[in-house]
Design a protein around this motif. Structure first.
Motif, PDB file in Angstrom:
ATOM      1  N   ASN A  76       0.865  -1.179   0.000  1.00  0.00           N
ATOM      2  CA  ASN A  76       0.000   0.000   0.000  1.00  0.00           C
ATOM      3  C   ASN A  76       0.901   1.227   0.000  1.00  0.00           C
ATOM      4  O   ASN A  76       1.343   1.703   1.046  1.00  0.00           O
ATOM      5  CB  ASN A  76      -0.916  -0.011   1.232  1.00  0.00           C
ATOM      6  N   ASN A  77       1.173   1.720  -1.191  1.00  0.00           N
ATOM      7  CA  ASN A  77       2.146   2.804  -1.359  1.00  0.00           C
ATOM      8  C   ASN A  77       1.529   4.124  -1.806  1.00  0.00           C
ATOM      9  O   ASN A  77       2.019   5.193  -1.453  1.00  0.00           O
ATOM     10  CB  ASN A  77       3.210   2.369  -2.373  1.00  0.00           C
ATOM     11  N   ALA A  78       0.453   4.075  -2.579  1.00  0.00           N
ATOM     12  CA  ALA A  78      -0.114   5.299  -3.161  1.00  0.00           C
ATOM     13  C   ALA A  78      -0.502   6.308  -2.069  1.00  0.00           C
ATOM     14  O   ALA A  78      -1.136   5.947  -1.084  1.00  0.00           O
ATOM     15  CB  ALA A  78      -1.334   4.958  -4.007  1.00  0.00           C
TER      16      ALA A  78
ATOM     17  N   LYS B 184      -9.699  16.991   2.789  1.00  0.00           N
ATOM     18  CA  LYS B 184     -10.534  15.882   2.321  1.00  0.00           C
ATOM     19  C   LYS B 184      -9.842  15.096   1.207  1.00  0.00           C
ATOM     20  O   LYS B 184      -9.903  13.857   1.166  1.00  0.00           O
ATOM     21  CB  LYS B 184     -11.890  16.393   1.844  1.00  0.00           C
ATOM     22  N   ARG B 185      -9.170  15.810   0.305  1.00  0.00           N
ATOM     23  CA  ARG B 185      -8.452  15.149  -0.794  1.00  0.00           C
ATOM     24  C   ARG B 185      -7.380  14.217  -0.238  1.00  0.00           C
ATOM     25  O   ARG B 185      -7.249  13.057  -0.685  1.00  0.00           O
ATOM     26  CB  ARG B 185      -7.809  16.206  -1.693  1.00  0.00           C
ATOM     27  N   VAL B 186      -6.619  14.687   0.730  1.00  0.00           N
ATOM     28  CA  VAL B 186      -5.557  13.869   1.314  1.00  0.00           C
ATOM     29  C   VAL B 186      -6.150  12.677   2.060  1.00  0.00           C
ATOM     30  O   VAL B 186      -5.671  11.547   1.934  1.00  0.00           O
ATOM     31  CB  VAL B 186      -4.673  14.726   2.252  1.00  0.00           C
ATOM     32  N   ILE B 187      -7.212  12.915   2.816  1.00  0.00           N
ATOM     33  CA  ILE B 187      -7.848  11.836   3.581  1.00  0.00           C
ATOM     34  C   ILE B 187      -8.475  10.793   2.664  1.00  0.00           C
ATOM     35  O   ILE B 187      -8.349   9.583   2.885  1.00  0.00           O
ATOM     36  CB  ILE B 187      -8.888  12.420   4.559  1.00  0.00           C
ATOM     37  N   ASP B 188      -9.128  11.231   1.595  1.00  0.00           N
ATOM     38  CA  ASP B 188      -9.743  10.285   0.646  1.00  0.00           C
ATOM     39  C   ASP B 188      -8.695   9.385   0.010  1.00  0.00           C
ATOM     40  O   ASP B 188      -8.903   8.178  -0.152  1.00  0.00           O
ATOM     41  CB  ASP B 188     -10.508  11.042  -0.446  1.00  0.00           C
ATOM     42  N   ASN B 189      -7.560   9.961  -0.363  1.00  0.00           N
ATOM     43  CA  ASN B 189      -6.520   9.203  -1.056  1.00  0.00           C
ATOM     44  C   ASN B 189      -5.678   8.345  -0.115  1.00  0.00           C
ATOM     45  O   ASN B 189      -5.359   7.199  -0.437  1.00  0.00           O
ATOM     46  CB  ASN B 189      -5.597  10.152  -1.828  1.00  0.00           C
ATOM     47  N   ASN B 190      -5.318   8.886   1.030  1.00  0.00           N
ATOM     48  CA  ASN B 190      -4.365   8.216   1.908  1.00  0.00           C
ATOM     49  C   ASN B 190      -5.015   7.317   2.952  1.00  0.00           C
ATOM     50  O   ASN B 190      -4.360   6.399   3.456  1.00  0.00           O
ATOM     51  CB  ASN B 190      -3.491   9.235   2.638  1.00  0.00           C
ATOM     52  N   TYR B 191      -6.272   7.585   3.287  1.00  0.00           N
ATOM     53  CA  TYR B 191      -6.907   6.846   4.382  1.00  0.00           C
ATOM     54  C   TYR B 191      -8.155   6.087   3.956  1.00  0.00           C
ATOM     55  O   TYR B 191      -8.221   4.858   4.065  1.00  0.00           O
ATOM     56  CB  TYR B 191      -7.244   7.801   5.531  1.00  0.00           C
ATOM     57  N   ARG B 192      -9.133   6.790   3.433  1.00  0.00           N
ATOM     58  CA  ARG B 192     -10.389   6.121   3.103  1.00  0.00           C
ATOM     59  C   ARG B 192     -10.212   5.055   2.028  1.00  0.00           C
ATOM     60  O   ARG B 192     -10.944   4.070   1.980  1.00  0.00           O
ATOM     61  CB  ARG B 192     -11.431   7.156   2.676  1.00  0.00           C
ATOM     62  N   SER B 193      -9.244   5.247   1.175  1.00  0.00           N
ATOM     63  CA  SER B 193      -8.978   4.273   0.110  1.00  0.00           C
ATOM     64  C   SER B 193      -8.614   2.906   0.678  1.00  0.00           C
ATOM     65  O   SER B 193      -8.866   1.867   0.043  1.00  0.00           O
ATOM     66  CB  SER B 193      -7.838   4.778  -0.770  1.00  0.00           C
ATOM     67  N   ILE B 194      -8.019   2.875   1.864  1.00  0.00           N
ATOM     68  CA  ILE B 194      -7.618   1.600   2.456  1.00  0.00           C
ATOM     69  C   ILE B 194      -8.828   0.705   2.682  1.00  0.00           C
ATOM     70  O   ILE B 194      -8.737  -0.528   2.595  1.00  0.00           O
ATOM     71  CB  ILE B 194      -6.858   1.843   3.780  1.00  0.00           C
ATOM     72  N   PHE B 195      -9.980   1.311   2.923  1.00  0.00           N
ATOM     73  CA  PHE B 195     -11.174   0.507   3.166  1.00  0.00           C
ATOM     74  C   PHE B 195     -11.700  -0.124   1.879  1.00  0.00           C
ATOM     75  O   PHE B 195     -12.284  -1.211   1.921  1.00  0.00           O
ATOM     76  CB  PHE B 195     -12.245   1.354   3.859  1.00  0.00           C
ATOM     77  N   TYR B 196     -11.490   0.527   0.748  1.00  0.00           N
ATOM     78  CA  TYR B 196     -11.814  -0.108  -0.537  1.00  0.00           C
ATOM     79  C   TYR B 196     -10.906  -1.319  -0.749  1.00  0.00           C
ATOM     80  O   TYR B 196     -11.355  -2.387  -1.185  1.00  0.00           O
ATOM     81  CB  TYR B 196     -11.624   0.866  -1.699  1.00  0.00           C
ATOM     82  N   LEU B 197      -9.622  -1.145  -0.438  1.00  0.00           N
ATOM     83  CA  LEU B 197      -8.680  -2.246  -0.602  1.00  0.00           C
ATOM     84  C   LEU B 197      -9.017  -3.377   0.362  1.00  0.00           C
ATOM     85  O   LEU B 197      -8.958  -4.558  -0.011  1.00  0.00           O
ATOM     86  CB  LEU B 197      -7.253  -1.744  -0.364  1.00  0.00           C
ATOM     87  N   LYS B 198      -9.364  -3.023   1.588  1.00  0.00           N
ATOM     88  CA  LYS B 198      -9.692  -4.063   2.565  1.00  0.00           C
ATOM     89  C   LYS B 198     -10.916  -4.868   2.114  1.00  0.00           C
ATOM     90  O   LYS B 198     -10.945  -6.098   2.219  1.00  0.00           O
ATOM     91  CB  LYS B 198      -9.952  -3.443   3.931  1.00  0.00           C
TER      92      LYS B 198
ATOM     93  N   LEU C 275     -12.184  -5.211  -1.016  1.00  0.00           N
ATOM     94  CA  LEU C 275     -12.124  -5.846  -2.331  1.00  0.00           C
ATOM     95  C   LEU C 275     -10.839  -6.624  -2.615  1.00  0.00           C
ATOM     96  O   LEU C 275     -10.866  -7.639  -3.315  1.00  0.00           O
ATOM     97  CB  LEU C 275     -12.318  -4.777  -3.410  1.00  0.00           C
ATOM     98  N   ILE C 276      -9.719  -6.155  -2.079  1.00  0.00           N
ATOM     99  CA  ILE C 276      -8.425  -6.766  -2.397  1.00  0.00           C
ATOM    100  C   ILE C 276      -7.929  -7.691  -1.287  1.00  0.00           C
ATOM    101  O   ILE C 276      -7.414  -8.784  -1.566  1.00  0.00           O
ATOM    102  CB  ILE C 276      -7.364  -5.681  -2.689  1.00  0.00           C
ATOM    103  N   TYR C 277      -8.110  -7.312  -0.030  1.00  0.00           N
ATOM    104  CA  TYR C 277      -7.602  -8.140   1.064  1.00  0.00           C
ATOM    105  C   TYR C 277      -8.139  -9.571   1.040  1.00  0.00           C
ATOM    106  O   TYR C 277      -7.406 -10.502   1.381  1.00  0.00           O
ATOM    107  CB  TYR C 277      -7.900  -7.488   2.417  1.00  0.00           C
ATOM    108  N   PRO C 278      -9.411  -9.805   0.650  1.00  0.00           N
ATOM    109  CA  PRO C 278      -9.886 -11.195   0.598  1.00  0.00           C
ATOM    110  C   PRO C 278      -9.119 -12.077  -0.386  1.00  0.00           C
ATOM    111  O   PRO C 278      -9.197 -13.308  -0.298  1.00  0.00           O
ATOM    112  CB  PRO C 278     -11.354 -11.040   0.156  1.00  0.00           C
TER     113      PRO C 278
END
Length: 287
Positions: free
Chosen positions: A86-88, A104-118, A120-123
């Protein structure tokens, strides 16, 4: 089936360096991903010119539909994922930025995005897989000076809800004009980036507990101040030097190393030591 390693936001900087190093050492498929497809394919072309063979797929981690498309692609071609970096990430537009839109831009990219990965990708991560969250000294708990949040983020039964509330507390304070720079180290410089990196570190601890049943390791790396576009070329390390420890976590670290905050020299640092000197100092950018 082939082993698979994925590096988010890897068309340049540390991400690009990690892809390059993985292509040289990892016995499997390495995915270079980027939000901008043209830049991503240009980065792949550079590596192919070096004789390396990364795969490419567009991936904007802040866009759920983009993450879904990438998930579907990986599921179709491979059984799962072995390594995920998780580098982006993005930085505050100014060192003392106080605008809600920027926060909000920084939070959306650096933090909230992790939940999309968790979600969809973590499984897709296989048993004994490895997740490496790329952080910085901005991610150490000593970057936070608000005693309430230091105590809450340090509790052993920390949850995602706690971390979400921490991030929302900061975002709301920017929105309603109550943000206090004394709550952040170094007179509150690059506050949004610090908040998101501290939050990512806290999530590392939470997600390690959740993924323990599959023996997946989730660790955090502080690669040091690296000369990249993000730092405007300022830093103590070249990209090639900076990727040594991230690669160690992906390929060489013992499987018992889990939920750790790892310094650029491979030492495990006590993330919970809020009184330490591990926080980012803007003066280091000019030294």
């Amino acid at each position: 089936m082939s082993k698979v390693a994925i590096v988010t936001g890897s068309n340049r900087g540390i991400g690009f360096g990690i892809v390059k190093a993985l292509c040289q050492r990892f016995d499997g498929v390495v995915y270079l991903t980027s939000r901008d497809e043209l830049r991503g394919k240009e980065a792949v072309a550079k590596l192919k010119y070096m004789g390396l063979k990364p795969e490419y797929h567009q991936l904007d981690i802040a866009d759920k539909s983009s993450v879904e498309k990438f998930r579907d692609h990986i599921k179709e071609k491979y059984e799962g994922i072995d390594i995920l970096f998780n580098n982006a990430a993005v930085l505050d537009t100014e060192v003392d930025s106080r605008t809600y839109e920027d926060a909000k831009r920084v939070i959306d990219n650096n933090y909230r995005s992790i939940f999309y990965l968790k979600e969809l990708i973590y499984p897709l991560i296989k048993n004994n897989g490895r997740v490496i969250n790329i952080s910085s000294d901005c991610g150490h708990l000593s970057n936070i000076r608000n005693e309430y949040w230091i105590k809450r983020l340090s509790k052993p039964d920390l949850t995602e809800a706690d971390v979400n509330e921490f991030v929302e507390w900061y975002l709301e304070s920017v929105k309603n004009g109550t943000y206090n720079c004394d709550d952040i180290a170094d007179e509150g410089t690059i506050p949004s980036y610090r908040v998101t990196k501290v939050a990512l570190a806290a999530l590392t601890m939470v997600h390690q507990r959740e993924l323990e049943s599959k023996n997946i390791s989730v660790n955090l790396i502080q690669p040091g101040l690296v000369r990249t576009d993000l730092t405007h070329g300022v830093g103590f390390f070249s990209v090639d030097e900076a990727v040594e420890t991230p690669l160690y976590l992906a390929l060489d670290a013992p499987p018992t190393l889990k939920g750790a905050y790892v310094w650029y020299d491979k030492k495990v640092i006590d993330w919970y030591d809020s009184k330490s000197d591990c926080y980012f100092k803007l003066s280091s950018m000019s030294s």
